[in-house]
Design a protein around this motif. Structure first.
Motif, PDB file in Angstrom:
ATOM      1  N   GLY A  17      66.824  49.421   8.977  1.00  0.00           N
ATOM      2  CA  GLY A  17      66.959  48.085   9.550  1.00  0.00           C
ATOM      3  C   GLY A  17      65.676  47.296   9.520  1.00  0.00           C
ATOM      4  N   ALA A  18      65.204  46.987   8.352  1.00  0.00           N
ATOM      5  CA  ALA A  18      63.943  46.259   8.221  1.00  0.00           C
ATOM      6  C   ALA A  18      64.067  44.901   8.898  1.00  0.00           C
ATOM      7  CB  ALA A  18      63.613  46.075   6.742  1.00  0.00           C
ATOM      8  N   GLU A  19      63.019  44.528   9.594  1.00  0.00           N
ATOM      9  CA  GLU A  19      63.013  43.251  10.287  1.00  0.00           C
ATOM     10  C   GLU A  19      62.427  42.178   9.385  1.00  0.00           C
ATOM     11  OE1 GLU A  19      60.787  43.781  13.832  1.00  0.00           O
ATOM     12  OE2 GLU A  19      61.977  45.489  14.486  1.00  0.00           O
ATOM     13  N   LEU A  20      63.069  41.037   9.395  1.00  0.00           N
ATOM     14  CA  LEU A  20      62.563  39.926   8.615  1.00  0.00           C
ATOM     15  C   LEU A  20      61.572  39.149   9.467  1.00  0.00           C
ATOM     16  CD1 LEU A  20      65.830  38.608   6.942  1.00  0.00           C
ATOM     17  CD2 LEU A  20      64.056  40.023   5.932  1.00  0.00           C
ATOM     18  N   SER A  21      60.439  38.847   8.910  1.00  0.00           N
ATOM     19  CA  SER A  21      59.456  38.049   9.630  1.00  0.00           C
ATOM     20  C   SER A  21      59.388  36.681   8.973  1.00  0.00           C
ATOM     21  CB  SER A  21      58.096  38.745   9.609  1.00  0.00           C
ATOM     22  OG  SER A  21      57.672  38.926   8.287  1.00  0.00           O
ATOM     23  N   ALA A  22      58.704  35.787   9.633  1.00  0.00           N
ATOM     24  CA  ALA A  22      58.589  34.433   9.088  1.00  0.00           C
ATOM     25  C   ALA A  22      57.861  34.492   7.751  1.00  0.00           C
ATOM     26  CB  ALA A  22      57.831  33.541  10.061  1.00  0.00           C
ATOM     27  N   PRO A  23      58.344  33.745   6.770  1.00  0.00           N
ATOM     28  CA  PRO A  23      57.712  33.801   5.449  1.00  0.00           C
ATOM     29  C   PRO A  23      56.310  33.199   5.481  1.00  0.00           C
ATOM     30  CG  PRO A  23      59.397  32.104   5.491  1.00  0.00           C
ATOM     31  CD  PRO A  23      59.479  32.833   6.802  1.00  0.00           C
ATOM     32  N   PHE A  40      63.148  32.086  -0.179  1.00  0.00           N
ATOM     33  CA  PHE A  40      64.020  33.255  -0.016  1.00  0.00           C
ATOM     34  C   PHE A  40      63.382  34.490  -0.636  1.00  0.00           C
ATOM     35  CE2 PHE A  40      67.516  35.898  -1.691  1.00  0.00           C
ATOM     36  CZ  PHE A  40      68.092  36.261  -0.480  1.00  0.00           C
ATOM     37  N   LEU A  41      62.806  34.345  -1.824  1.00  0.00           N
ATOM     38  CA  LEU A  41      62.137  35.477  -2.467  1.00  0.00           C
ATOM     39  C   LEU A  41      60.934  35.943  -1.650  1.00  0.00           C
ATOM     40  CD1 LEU A  41      62.294  34.463  -6.237  1.00  0.00           C
ATOM     41  CD2 LEU A  41      63.659  36.190  -5.052  1.00  0.00           C
ATOM     42  N   GLY A  42      60.206  35.019  -1.062  1.00  0.00           N
ATOM     43  CA  GLY A  42      59.084  35.390  -0.197  1.00  0.00           C
ATOM     44  C   GLY A  42      59.552  36.165   1.022  1.00  0.00           C
ATOM     45  N   THR A  43      60.658  35.718   1.629  1.00  0.00           N
ATOM     46  CA  THR A  43      61.214  36.413   2.795  1.00  0.00           C
ATOM     47  C   THR A  43      61.662  37.816   2.403  1.00  0.00           C
ATOM     48  OG1 THR A  43      61.965  34.307   3.701  1.00  0.00           O
ATOM     49  CG2 THR A  43      62.973  36.299   4.593  1.00  0.00           C
ATOM     50  N   LEU A  44      62.321  37.955   1.260  1.00  0.00           N
ATOM     51  CA  LEU A  44      62.741  39.279   0.786  1.00  0.00           C
ATOM     52  C   LEU A  44      61.537  40.175   0.530  1.00  0.00           C
ATOM     53  CD1 LEU A  44      65.671  38.573  -1.698  1.00  0.00           C
ATOM     54  CD2 LEU A  44      65.785  39.619   0.571  1.00  0.00           C
ATOM     55  N   GLY A  45      60.494  39.623  -0.043  1.00  0.00           N
ATOM     56  CA  GLY A  45      59.286  40.411  -0.301  1.00  0.00           C
ATOM     57  C   GLY A  45      58.657  40.918   0.987  1.00  0.00           C
ATOM     58  N   GLU A  46      58.608  40.059   1.989  1.00  0.00           N
ATOM     59  CA  GLU A  46      58.044  40.473   3.278  1.00  0.00           C
ATOM     60  C   GLU A  46      58.917  41.535   3.939  1.00  0.00           C
ATOM     61  OE1 GLU A  46      56.946  37.359   5.916  1.00  0.00           O
ATOM     62  OE2 GLU A  46      56.101  36.168   4.277  1.00  0.00           O
TER      63      GLU A  46
END
Length: 137
Positions: A17-23, A40-46
């Motif tokens: 359950g990886a948490e998404l952080s602000a890009p 979106f790609l930046g958010t996925l990378g983070e």
């Protein structure tokens, strides 16, 4: 072995359950792609970096690293032993034909005995590595 690492990483990514952080700010997108795609790609990378770090810090990640390092050591040791056996066989083949016949049977017995001992030792080590993955109560 790379396939197993990738499979383990994908399984852990799905389950932790990886948490998404602000890009973070991304470089400007080329004119062909809208900035939403880059965001979106930046958010996925983070998210991937976050999940990777959580995997590295988890107990399962540590066990995976231990198992992989043991397997690597076992692999290189087996290769080194095989190279030694090859060098011995080459040296034996360079002897004269008469000497080869006289020593061939003794070498074959010695070789079988050494292979048997090495097989037992490597099997014990493999069983130890396999036990690391066994469920712990």
């Amino acid at each position: 072995m790379n396939f197993l690492v990738a499979l383990a990483a994908l399984t852990l990514l799905a389950g932790c359950g990886a948490e998404l952080s602000a890009p973070t700010p991304t470089p400007p997108a080329p004119p062909a792609l809208p900035s939403r795609i880059w965001g979106f790609l930046g958010t996925l990378g983070e998210a991937a970096e976050n999940a990777t770090e959580r995997i590295r810090q988890s107990a399962l990640g540590q066990r995976l690293q231990t198992v992989l390092s043991e397997l690597s050591a076992l692999h290189w040791e087996a290769r080194a032993r095989a190279a030694d056996y090859g060098a011995e066989a080459k040296a034996l083949l360079e002897l004269s034909a008469a000497d080869l016949r006289a020593r061939g049977a003794a070498f074959a017995r010695k070789f079988r005995k050494r292979l048997g001992r090495d097989h037992e030792e490597l099997q014990r080590r493999w069983d130890g590595i396999r036990d690391l993955w066994a469920p712990q109560d």
